[in-house]
Design an enzyme around this catalytic site. Sequence first.
Site, PDB file in Angstrom:
ATOM      1  N   ASN A 142     -29.225 -28.576   5.633  1.00  0.00           N
ATOM      2  CA  ASN A 142     -30.473 -28.080   5.060  1.00  0.00           C
ATOM      3  C   ASN A 142     -30.703 -26.607   5.383  1.00  0.00           C
ATOM      4  OD1 ASN A 142     -32.977 -30.780   4.963  1.00  0.00           O
ATOM      5  ND2 ASN A 142     -31.243 -30.353   3.668  1.00  0.00           N
ATOM      6  N   ASN A 149     -38.354 -29.883   5.506  1.00  0.00           N
ATOM      7  CA  ASN A 149     -37.943 -30.048   4.113  1.00  0.00           C
ATOM      8  C   ASN A 149     -38.161 -31.497   3.683  1.00  0.00           C
ATOM      9  OD1 ASN A 149     -34.896 -30.801   2.543  1.00  0.00           O
ATOM     10  ND2 ASN A 149     -36.540 -29.701   1.542  1.00  0.00           N
ATOM     11  N   HIS A 160     -35.734 -28.763  -5.783  1.00  0.00           N
ATOM     12  CA  HIS A 160     -36.240 -29.342  -4.533  1.00  0.00           C
ATOM     13  C   HIS A 160     -35.792 -28.563  -3.303  1.00  0.00           C
ATOM     14  CE1 HIS A 160     -38.053 -32.502  -2.187  1.00  0.00           C
ATOM     15  NE2 HIS A 160     -36.920 -32.858  -1.623  1.00  0.00           N
ATOM     16  N   TRP A 161     -34.639 -27.927  -3.389  1.00  0.00           N
ATOM     17  CA  TRP A 161     -34.081 -27.219  -2.237  1.00  0.00           C
ATOM     18  C   TRP A 161     -34.548 -25.765  -2.230  1.00  0.00           C
ATOM     19  CZ3 TRP A 161     -28.343 -29.152  -2.874  1.00  0.00           C
ATOM     20  CH2 TRP A 161     -28.279 -30.504  -2.507  1.00  0.00           C
ATOM     21  N   GLY A 169     -32.223 -38.307   1.967  1.00  0.00           N
ATOM     22  CA  GLY A 169     -31.295 -38.111   0.862  1.00  0.00           C
ATOM     23  C   GLY A 169     -29.883 -38.519   1.241  1.00  0.00           C
ATOM     24  N   ARG A 200     -21.196 -33.887   1.433  1.00  0.00           N
ATOM     25  CA  ARG A 200     -22.240 -34.909   1.296  1.00  0.00           C
ATOM     26  C   ARG A 200     -21.619 -36.304   1.182  1.00  0.00           C
ATOM     27  NH1 ARG A 200     -28.074 -34.004   1.253  1.00  0.00           N
ATOM     28  NH2 ARG A 200     -28.298 -31.755   1.357  1.00  0.00           N
TER      29      ARG A 200
END
Length: 284
Positions: free
Chosen positions: A45, A103, A264-265, A37, A180
């Site tokens: 994460n 993950n 998703h997380w 990602g 990010r």
Amino acid sequence: MDITYENTQREVRTDQGVIRYHEAGDGPPLLLLHGSGIGVSGWRNYRGNLAVFAEHFHCYVIEFPGFGISDPVPGAHPVLAAVDSVIRFMDALGIDNAPLVGNSMGGVVAVNVAVKHPDRISKIISIGGVGTGIFSANPSEGTRLLQEFADSPSREALIRWLNCMVYDPKTVTQDIIDERWDLANNPESQQALKAMYGSESFALQQQFMANSPTPPYWAMLHKVKCPTLLAWGKDDRQCPPDMAMMPLRLIPDSELHIFPKCGHWVMIEAKQAFERVSLEFLRR
């Protein structure tokens, strides 16, 4: 437990460069593997879960090669480099056997390591990622947004992808966007993302898999012999939950837990429930 970036950061030298990682806790070893990602890292994460896991395990959060933190492996695909790095890391630290928490891409890495080195992996927790879509569109919404960013990076494209990762948009804070975006501008991070999700690379990968005599990794899932927990968000738009049906059927000793109101997380949006289910599985 005081878990900060500075007091947990470590590095170890291997025959293919330095692998950086975060270390915390006492007890049997537990390796945590991050996903792919935009602007991703192992610390981002799992920083919210590390204190809980470290109460029971000696935790190692590995930073995979080529994502802007550990040394890259020249010419290697990011997933293949990550699979190899897990065993190199375990060898360097003298870890004979350990469970893996992965993950997304980290889950794919975990099952690949378990297929190739079954004696080294005792259990797997895969947070989404493993398998292939049965009913949902391919590529998924999240993957299409990753392609968009890989082809033309922008802060706006990053925000669109981040919002796709979660059920509750309030999870995407300004701090998350800023950090990010900062790592996403690292040349190594950009190269890894482009190699995995750029339109040209993605098309070549699809063509290669279609013509390769080697079956895709998900066709080898029956070779995963260790107990495996599949942890999935019910509202995952990166790896929709129908993907879980294949590993659930193929991995002999597998079980599935789906977390409601979660994207998703899972380890972030369903933090407490995920930690509770995971600890029960790991300590069983």
